[in-house]
Design a protein around this motif. Structure first.
Motif, PDB file in Angstrom:
ATOM      1  N   ASP A 162       0.814  -1.213   0.000  1.00  0.00           N
ATOM      2  CA  ASP A 162       0.000   0.000   0.000  1.00  0.00           C
ATOM      3  C   ASP A 162       0.850   1.266   0.000  1.00  0.00           C
ATOM      4  O   ASP A 162       0.473   2.281  -0.593  1.00  0.00           O
ATOM      5  N   TYR A 163       2.006   1.227   0.672  1.00  0.00           N
ATOM      6  CA  TYR A 163       2.844   2.414   0.844  1.00  0.00           C
ATOM      7  C   TYR A 163       3.954   2.452  -0.217  1.00  0.00           C
ATOM      8  O   TYR A 163       5.025   2.989   0.018  1.00  0.00           O
ATOM      9  N   GLN A 164       3.671   1.883  -1.380  1.00  0.00           N
ATOM     10  CA  GLN A 164       4.620   1.857  -2.478  1.00  0.00           C
ATOM     11  C   GLN A 164       3.865   2.228  -3.753  1.00  0.00           C
ATOM     12  O   GLN A 164       2.778   1.694  -4.009  1.00  0.00           O
ATOM     13  N   THR A 165       4.392   3.133  -4.548  1.00  0.00           N
ATOM     14  CA  THR A 165       3.717   3.525  -5.785  1.00  0.00           C
ATOM     15  C   THR A 165       4.003   2.521  -6.891  1.00  0.00           C
ATOM     16  O   THR A 165       4.949   1.720  -6.820  1.00  0.00           O
ATOM     17  N   MET A 166       3.206   2.578  -7.957  1.00  0.00           N
ATOM     18  CA  MET A 166       3.426   1.695  -9.100  1.00  0.00           C
ATOM     19  C   MET A 166       4.706   2.056  -9.859  1.00  0.00           C
ATOM     20  O   MET A 166       5.181   1.275 -10.686  1.00  0.00           O
ATOM     21  N   PHE A 167       5.284   3.221  -9.580  1.00  0.00           N
ATOM     22  CA  PHE A 167       6.496   3.685 -10.263  1.00  0.00           C
ATOM     23  C   PHE A 167       7.767   3.343  -9.487  1.00  0.00           C
ATOM     24  O   PHE A 167       8.867   3.594  -9.973  1.00  0.00           O
ATOM     25  N   ALA A 168       7.623   2.787  -8.282  1.00  0.00           N
ATOM     26  CA  ALA A 168       8.765   2.578  -7.389  1.00  0.00           C
ATOM     27  C   ALA A 168       9.810   1.682  -8.030  1.00  0.00           C
ATOM     28  O   ALA A 168       9.526   0.553  -8.412  1.00  0.00           O
ATOM     29  N   ARG A 169      11.031   2.203  -8.135  1.00  0.00           N
ATOM     30  CA  ARG A 169      12.102   1.472  -8.813  1.00  0.00           C
ATOM     31  C   ARG A 169      13.455   1.673  -8.140  1.00  0.00           C
ATOM     32  O   ARG A 169      14.252   0.746  -8.047  1.00  0.00           O
TER      33      ARG A 169
END
Length: 343
Positions: A162-169
């Motif tokens: 939940d605390y991670q965006t779909m863009f997290a890289r």
């Protein structure tokens, strides 16, 4: 300016403890010039124009919250900023029980030496062993939820996603760029179909973003530095968007602050790699961005000061009064606002 100029009454129940599901089902308050309109995140394509570009932060939140012991004393650590491969700056709870040269055992085979105490009260922690610190954190750490959430419920497995965006890289953030939590592949496809581009940059958000403003005047507040990067190709594409008449819309205050840090006085965005401690308050002249999508922020926070600089303090006070009256959900897991200052 007086910090109390940015105060407002926020009922405790307005702080969201869980995100909307699906993510793009969250509400979105649009502030278009002086007009305030209730909408939803899924409506975003209708509020933007073909040729506009959304800018996302691709930082990835690491489980930077640690609980350990120094002898019989309980010690908590929130990693704040990477120094090098094995050393991190950290805010320490129960710091009076920790001295330079002492080691903290965080369990699961993870330990760190308190190497140095800094002027702001934080410590430099040097982690023992040869394993990458990120591996150690996956074993011993938990997600560093904002204190306004963590004080109301325990962190759980859902927060890992939940605390991670779909863009997290790019590993390195200790707080999420929360405006981007609202995005889904479906919404991104709808934006692309509407002729709206997207770009990414990296700003590793530090725990300093949670620190309250203790000064009475904004001039006396010291921002913590965070590391960010915009590569040359991304900068060139963003400059081309504006040259063609499109708007650069920052998704989140983290993206906005890095864009403004990288911009020249003429508005040209230059490549950037390094620390920024930019502090934006009313009177600031924006150079790189034409709008902002962001969550709702807390009273007296540097982020409410930033949105007030973009839209005007009176407009944002009115918008936030409306949001509170209409039951919008605030802060990291809350609803969104789209701020368009106008041409």
């Amino acid at each position: 300016m007086r910090v109390d100029a940015f105060d407002f009454d926020l009922p405790n129940e307005r702080i969201a403890l869980r995100p909307a599901r699906p993510r793009d089902a969250a509400r979105m308050l649009v502030v278009d010039g002086g007009e305030i309109v209730d909408a939803g995140v899924a409506d975003l394509p209708a509020w933007l124009r073909p040729g506009d570009c959304l800018v996302f932060n691709d930082t990835r939140v690491i489980p930077a919250q640690l609980e350990g012991r120094r002898g019989e004393a309980k010690i908590g650590a929130t990693l704040h900023k990477r120094i090098d491969l094995r050393r991190w700056q950290a805010f320490i709870r129960n710091a009076k029980r920790l001295r330079v040269g002492e080691s903290v055992d965080f369990g699961a085979g993870v330990a760190a030496l308190a190497e140095e105490r800094l002027a702001d009260g934080s410590f430099i922690l040097a982690f023992a062993g040869d394993e990458p610190v990120e591996v150690l954190l996956e074993r011993a750490g938990t997600m560093p939820l904002p204190p306004y959430i963590a004080g109301k419920r325990p962190t759980d497995d859902d927060d890992r996603s939940d605390y991670q965006t779909m863009f997290a890289r790019e590993d390195g953030a200790v707080a999420a760029p929360t405006a981007a939590l609202h995005f889904t592949p479906k919404l991104l496809d709808a934006l692309a179909a509407a002729g709206i581009a997207s770009e990414t940059l990296t700003l590793h958000v530090g725990a300093g973003t949670f620190l309250p403003v203790k000064a009475d005047d904004t001039e006396d507040h010291v921002m913590h530095a965070e590391w960010g990067r915009i590569d040359a190709d991304t900068a060139a594409r963003l400059n081309a968007v504006r040259a063609a008449g499109g708007r650069v819309i920052a998704v989140g205050t983290t993206s906005l602050r890095l864009l403004e840090s990288a911009a020249e006085d003429d508005g040209v965005i230059a490549p950037f790699a390094g620390d920024t401690a930019i502090f934006i308050t009313p009177g600031y002249r924006f150079k790189a961005i034409d709008g902002l999508m962001t969550n709702f922020h807390l009273p007296r926070s540097t982020l409410f000061m930033l949105v007030s600089a973009l839209m005007g303090l009176e407009i944002m006070q009115s918008a936030y009064r409306h949001a509170i009256e209409e039951g919008y959900r605030f802060y990291s897991y809350g609803d969104a606002s789209l701020l368009l200052p106008g041409d």
